[in-house]
Design a protein around this motif. Structure first.
Motif, mmCIF file in Angstrom:
data_model
loop_
_atom_site.group_PDB
_atom_site.id
_atom_site.type_symbol
_atom_site.label_atom_id
_atom_site.label_comp_id
_atom_site.label_asym_id
_atom_site.label_seq_id
_atom_site.Cartn_x
_atom_site.Cartn_y
_atom_site.Cartn_z
ATOM 1 N N UNK A 1 44.549 -105.973 13.129
ATOM 2 C CA UNK A 1 44.678 -104.672 13.786
ATOM 3 C C UNK A 1 44.847 -103.563 12.771
ATOM 4 N N UNK A 2 45.643 -103.812 11.731
ATOM 5 C CA UNK A 2 45.885 -102.798 10.698
ATOM 6 C C UNK A 2 44.600 -102.461 9.963
ATOM 7 N N UNK A 3 43.806 -103.525 9.640
ATOM 8 C CA UNK A 3 42.552 -103.279 8.939
ATOM 9 C C UNK A 3 41.568 -102.522 9.824
ATOM 10 N N UNK A 4 41.543 -102.883 11.102
ATOM 11 C CA UNK A 4 40.614 -102.224 12.009
ATOM 12 C C UNK A 4 40.937 -100.743 12.167
ATOM 13 N N UNK A 5 42.224 -100.397 12.140
ATOM 14 C CA UNK A 5 42.634 -99.009 12.347
ATOM 15 C C UNK A 5 42.243 -98.113 11.179
ATOM 16 N N UNK A 6 41.867 -98.698 10.027
ATOM 17 C CA UNK A 6 41.517 -97.893 8.859
ATOM 18 C C UNK A 6 40.013 -97.684 8.739
ATOM 19 N N UNK A 7 39.255 -98.101 9.766
ATOM 20 C CA UNK A 7 37.802 -98.004 9.713
ATOM 21 C C UNK A 7 37.309 -96.988 10.737
ATOM 22 N N UNK A 8 36.425 -96.098 10.292
ATOM 23 C CA UNK A 8 35.854 -95.091 11.184
ATOM 24 C C UNK A 8 34.360 -95.334 11.313
ATOM 25 N N UNK A 9 33.888 -95.779 12.479
ATOM 26 C CA UNK A 9 32.441 -95.969 12.670
ATOM 27 C C UNK A 9 31.732 -94.612 12.697
ATOM 28 N N UNK A 10 30.536 -94.575 12.144
ATOM 29 C CA UNK A 10 29.775 -93.325 12.123
ATOM 30 C C UNK A 10 28.292 -93.626 12.269
ATOM 31 N N UNK A 11 27.544 -92.611 12.694
ATOM 32 C CA UNK A 11 26.080 -92.614 12.614
ATOM 33 C C UNK A 11 25.686 -91.430 11.760
ATOM 34 N N UNK A 12 24.752 -91.644 10.855
ATOM 35 C CA UNK A 12 24.245 -90.545 10.038
ATOM 36 C C UNK A 12 22.835 -90.207 10.491
ATOM 37 N N UNK A 13 22.561 -88.911 10.627
ATOM 38 C CA UNK A 13 21.240 -88.441 11.035
ATOM 39 C C UNK A 13 20.858 -87.229 10.207
ATOM 40 N N UNK A 14 19.547 -86.974 10.143
ATOM 41 C CA UNK A 14 19.035 -85.835 9.389
ATOM 42 C C UNK A 14 18.025 -85.066 10.225
ATOM 43 N N UNK A 15 18.133 -83.749 10.186
ATOM 44 C CA UNK A 15 17.162 -82.867 10.828
ATOM 45 C C UNK A 15 16.554 -82.000 9.737
ATOM 46 N N UNK A 16 15.359 -82.372 9.278
ATOM 47 C CA UNK A 16 14.679 -81.649 8.197
ATOM 48 C C UNK A 16 15.537 -81.566 6.938
ATOM 49 N N UNK A 17 16.228 -82.647 6.625
ATOM 50 C CA UNK A 17 17.041 -82.685 5.413
ATOM 51 C C UNK A 17 18.446 -82.149 5.581
ATOM 52 N N UNK A 18 18.754 -81.548 6.712
ATOM 53 C CA UNK A 18 20.096 -81.064 7.045
ATOM 54 C C UNK A 18 20.825 -82.243 7.688
ATOM 55 N N UNK A 19 21.760 -82.895 6.951
ATOM 56 C CA UNK A 19 22.305 -84.174 7.409
ATOM 57 C C UNK A 19 23.722 -84.055 7.963
ATOM 58 N N UNK A 20 23.974 -84.896 8.964
ATOM 59 C CA UNK A 20 25.244 -84.860 9.693
ATOM 60 C C UNK A 20 25.721 -86.271 9.998
ATOM 61 N N UNK A 21 27.037 -86.385 10.123
ATOM 62 C CA UNK A 21 27.653 -87.622 10.586
ATOM 63 C C UNK A 21 28.133 -87.408 12.007
#
Length: 282
Positions: free
Chosen positions: A7-27
């Motif tokens: 549980x402790x290890x899981x709480x330190x992880x943040x899932x993300x998706x990374x995407x780009x729109x014409x090189x302008x990138x966001x999480x």
């Protein structure tokens, strides 16, 4: 391994998706992981050497009137009202999860509707649409712009004549014959001037034809970027309003081209590509 340690290890992880729109990138990160100092956490995530790397983080929350609420934190930890490209990346993520063809996103500049025009699956064999590598083409209703008059800025360090435009966030559009070396330094100084108490995004614009412009962008809270959705809209609106071009306008940025229509409302068309999904260790 004990369950408490898991549980402790899981709480330190943040899932993300990374995407780009014409090189302008966001999480894209679920708001359930937004705890503590959100600005500081966003800076860590956006760090291109010690983090995942991005121009900003779109924190996603449930919303009663929209498919999702997106709160945008820039790479420097400051909060912005909206990113046109970031909103499109959010829509791509929602489409990938739910198979929607229309996504309503609540931003700090109000509700924005992204309509799916086409979708292309990733090139890797066996990869299905909606997975990382997929590209989604949207037209987004960006609302009504506010066009101000020309504003002259003259200091010991910078001289510029531009047009104020609001797309729900502030822009200063400067028309030039060509892109001069060192324009980034000038743009950074413009954003600190007292005429812009909340700062401003700066666009340099070269008119290339009756329906085409080329731009360079310096975004508030980020710096030079490969593209900008609201910046493309602001540049096109200023060019149309001054009679330099006619709608629709192809807006060419270093990261790619987008199309802007101004028919009372402004409509922005462009791609968003899902790059990868992963976990960030806090």
């Amino acid at each position: 391994m004990s369950s408490s340690r898991n549980d402790a290890e899981q709480s330190t992880r943040i899932p993300f998706t990374k995407a780009s729109a014409c090189g302008n990138d966001f999480l894209m990160v679920e708001g359930a992981h937004a705890s503590g100092d959100l600005g500081a956490l966003s800076r860590r995530l956006c760090d291109r050497h010690r983090g995942v790397g991005a121009d900003g983080v779109e924190w996603l929350f449930p919303d009663a009137q929209a498919d999702v609420k997106a709160r945008l934190i820039n790479a420097d930890g400051s909060e912005a009202e909206i990113s046109g490209n970031g909103t499109r990346c959010v829509a791509a993520e929602i489409c990938s999860r739910e198979g929607k063809t229309e996504v309503v996103v609540r931003t700090g500049a109000g509700l924005k509707t992204c309509r799916l025009i086409r979708q292309e699956a990733g090139r890797q064999e066996g990869r299905e649409g909606g997975q990382p590598g997929s590209t989604f083409e949207f037209e987004t209703d960006m609302g009504r712009p506010e066009v101000g008059g020309e504003l002259s800025i003259e200091t010991m360090w910078v001289r510029a004549l531009g047009t104020r435009v609001s797309m729900g966030n502030p822009h200063f559009v400067i028309f030039v014959e060509n892109f001069q070396e060192g324009w980034q330094r000038q743009a950074a100084l413009i954003g600190t001037q007292p005429q812009f108490p909340q700062g401003t995004n700066v666009e340099y614009v070269v008119v290339r034809g009756a329906n085409e412009i080329e731009i360079r962008l310096f975004e508030r809270g980020v710096g030079e970027t490969q593209s900008s959705g609201t910046g493309s809209c602001a540049a096109a609106v200023a060019a149309i309003a001054s009679g330099r071009v006619a709608s629709p306008v192809t807006v060419i940025a270093p990261g790619g081209a987008q199309t802007v229509r101004w028919e009372n409302q402004v409509y922005l068309q462009g791609p968003a590509t899902l790059i990868c999904r992963g976990e960030f260790f806090v």
